[in-house]
Design an enzyme around this catalytic site. Structure first.
Site, PDB file in Angstrom:
ATOM      1  N   HIS A 182      27.872  40.011  48.891  1.00 42.80           N
ATOM      2  CA  HIS A 182      26.633  39.739  48.176  1.00 42.80           C
ATOM      3  C   HIS A 182      26.630  40.311  46.769  1.00 42.80           C
ATOM      4  O   HIS A 182      25.992  39.748  45.876  1.00 42.80           O
ATOM      5  CB  HIS A 182      25.434  40.304  48.957  1.00 42.80           C
ATOM      6  CG  HIS A 182      24.953  39.405  50.044  1.00 42.80           C
ATOM      7  ND1 HIS A 182      25.460  39.446  51.324  1.00 42.80           N
ATOM      8  CD2 HIS A 182      24.026  38.413  50.052  1.00 42.80           C
ATOM      9  CE1 HIS A 182      24.847  38.540  52.076  1.00 42.80           C
ATOM     10  NE2 HIS A 182      23.983  37.897  51.326  1.00 42.80           N
ATOM     11  N   GLY A 183      27.294  41.425  46.555  1.00 39.42           N
ATOM     12  CA  GLY A 183      27.270  42.008  45.224  1.00 39.42           C
ATOM     13  C   GLY A 183      28.249  43.146  45.074  1.00 39.42           C
ATOM     14  O   GLY A 183      28.564  43.844  46.036  1.00 39.42           O
TER      15      GLY A 183
END
Length: 460
Positions: A318-319
Site C-alpha cells: 500500500h505504501g
C-alpha cells in the site's frame, strides 16, 4: 486522468465509447487498447513505456513457459524472470525512495539522490500481469498467443490505475467474445453514476474534515477521533466509488469485472472485514502469497507466521513508509488473534450492533497508521486518540462544527445501514433509478464548482 475530471467525462469517455461501438466487433480490442494508452499517458506519456515493458515481458514469458507438461525446471526459470522483472519495476519506482531515505535516517548521511516519481497504477497492473504468468505456470490458464488481447487486458482503462485487480482467467473469454447490450450498458451507466456520487458527494466532502484534523500538530481527543472517523468514511466511499465506476465502465464495454467491496463496515470481525474490503487484493494476497507460503497446512505456528508475513507485505504494497508496515502488522495481529479463537472476534459474545461497532473501531484505528506521514506524526495522532493531549475542541471546518459532524455521521450511517451498490443494481426500481440519476446530476454540478480531488488509491 481522473474519472471525475472534465477531460474524462466530456472528452475522453464520449470519444472512446463512440469509437468502440463504431469500429465493430473485430476492431474493439485494438480501439480499447489505443484509448487505454491515451488514458494512462495523458499527463506523463513515458509511463506508457513502463507499462508496455511489463506487458511484453509477461506475454513473452508465458509463451516461453508453454504447456504445463513441458520441462518443469525451465518453466520455473521463466516464472522467476517474470517475478524478478515485475517486482524489480515495482521495487525501483515504489520503494527506491523509501530505502534511500531510511538509509539516510539510520546513517545520518544525506545522499545525492533525486526522488523517483511513482507511476500511477503500477502496483495494480504489475499484480495483474504477474497473476497471469503464475496461473500459466500452474497450468490454470493456457498462454495466449494474441499480444493484442493480452495488452488490452493489462491496460484496460476502467480498472487500470486503482483496480479491481482482474485476473486474466476471469476475462480471457470476454477478450475474445463478449456481450454488448443496451441492458448491460444501462447497468454500467447506473453503476458509474452510483460510484461518481459516492466519490464527489461523500468522499470529497469528508476529505477536508479529515485533512484539517490530521494537519493539527497536537490534536485533542475530539479532533483526532473526528478526523479518523472522517477518514474512515472518506477512504471507504472514495475507493468503493472508484470500484463502482470501474465496474460500470467495464459493463458498458461488455466486461464483467469482479466485485471489490461488500459492505465491509458491517462486518462482525476483522477476518470478515478482510473478506469484504478490497476483495480483489485480499484474494490475490491469499492465492499468490499466503497459500504459496504454506497457508494453514504446516501447523499453527507456521500459519500465524504466514498470516503476519502476508499482511506485512500487504501493508508495504500500500505504501513505502514504516507506518504502512505497522498497519500491516496490526491487521495481521488481529487476524492471528481471531484464528486462535476459531476465526471469531474477541467480542463475539456481544449483541450484533456492538460486534459491528467494535469491529469498525478496531479496523478504523488502523487508518491512523495508514494516513501517518512518519512515526512522529503517528505518535501525535495516537496521543490525540487516547486523550493524552486533552479533549481539545470540536473540529470545525469553515467555522462550523455542525458542518463537520453531519457529513461524518451521514457517511457512516450509509456504510452501516444501507445495502451496497451490488444490491441496488440487482434490485432496480424506477424510484431508485431516478434517485441515483438525480444524485449523479447533483454530484456533476458540485464537481463544476469545486476542484476535483484525486482518488486516494492513486498513490498506492
Amino acid at each position: 486522468m481522473v474519472f471525475t475530471s472534465f477531460a474524462f467525462l466530456f472528452l475522453f469517455l464520449p470519444v472512446s465509447l463512440a469509437g468502440y461501438f463504431a469500429v465493430g466487433v473485430r476492431g474493439r480490442n485494438l480501439w480499447l487498447l489505443l484509448c487505454s494508452l491515451v488514458f494512462y499517458g495523458w499527463e506523463r506519456p513515458y509511463w506508457v513505456l513502463i507499462m508496455l515493458a511489463s506487458t511484453l515481458l509477461d506475454f513473452g514469458v508465458a509463451l516461453a513457459m508453454g504447456a504445463r507438461e513441458q520441462n518443469r525446471p525451465r518453466r520455473r526459470l521463466w516464472l522467476l524472470v517474470s517475478l524478478v522483472g515485475n517486482l524489480g519495476l515495482l521495487a525501483w519506482f515504489k520503494y527506491a525512495n523509501f530505502f534511500v531515505h531510511t538509509a539516510e535516517a539510520w546513517s545520518g548521511t544525506t545522499f545525492a539522490w533525486s526522488d523517483v516519481l511513482l507511476p500511477v497504477g503500477i502496483s495494480f497492473y504489475t499484480f495483474q500481469s504477474m497473476s497471469y504468468t503464475i496461473d500459466v505456470y500452474r497450468g490454470e490458464v493456457a498462454p495466449t498467443r494474441s499480444l493484442l488481447d493480452f495488452a488490452c487486458y493489462v491496460s484496460m482503462f476502467p480498472q487500470l490505475v486503482a483496480g479491481p485487480i482482474v485476473r486474466y482467467r476471469d476475462v480471457a473469454q470476454q477478450l475474445v467474445r463478449r456481450e454488448v447490450s443496451t441492458t448491460l450498458f444501462g447497468a454500467g451507466v447506473l453503476a458509474f453514476a452510483i460510484g461518481f456520487a459516492k466519490k464527489v458527494l461523500v468522499a470529497d466532502t469528508l476529505a477536508p474534515i479529515a485533512g484539517a484534523g490530521f494537519a493539527l500538530p497536537a490534536p485533542g481527543l475530539w479532533q483526532a477521533w473526528t478526523a479518523l472517523l472522517a477518514y474512515s468514511g472518506q477512504i471507504y466511499f472514495d475507493f468503493s466509488g472508484y470500484s463502482d465506476m470501474a465496474i460500470g465502465l467495464g459493463l458498458t464495454l461488455g466486461f464483467r469485472f469482479p466485485r471489490n467491496f461488500d459492505s465491509p463496515y458491517q462486518s462482525q470481525s476483522i477476518t470478515e472485514a478482510w473478506r469484504r474490503w478490497h476483495i480483489s487484493l485480499s484474494t490475490w494476497l491469499r492465492d499468490y502469497l499466503y497459500i504459496p507460503l504454506g497457508g494453514n497446512r504446516r501447523g499453527g505456528l507456521r500459519t500465524y507466521g504466514n498470516l503476519l508475513a502476508t499482511m506485512l507485505l500487504g501493508g508495504l504494497w500500500h505504501g513505502a513508509n514504516w507506518p504502512f508496515v505497522c498497519w500491516g502488522a496490526y491487521q495481521g495481529l488481529w487476524l492471528c488473534i481471531e484464528r486462535l479463537r476459531g476465526q471469531q472476534a474477541l467480542h463475539a459474545a456481544l449483541p450484533r450492533p456492538l460486534r459491528v461497532g467494535l469491529t469498525f473501531l478496531i479496523f478504523s484505528f488502523g487508518w491512523s497508521m495508514f494516513v501517518a506521514r512518519d512515526f512522529g506524526h503517528l505518535w501525535q495522532l495516537w496521543r490525540g486518540l487516547f486523550g493524552a493531549a486533552g479533549l481539545g475542541t470540536w473540529l470545525a471546518v469553515d467555522g462550523s462544527t455542525l458542518g463537520t459532524a453531519l457529513p461524518v455521521a451521514g457517511a457512516l450511517a450509509i456504510a452501516f445501514l444501507l445495502p451496497n451498490s451490488a444490491y441496488w443494481l440487482r434490485h432496480l426500481r424506477p424510484w431508485s433509478v431516478a434517485l441515483f440519476a438525480l444524485l449523479f446530476v447533483v454530484a456533476l454540478m458540485r464537481s463544476l464548482a469545486v476542484t476535483h480531488l484525486p482518488f486516494l488509491y492513486f498513490q498506492f
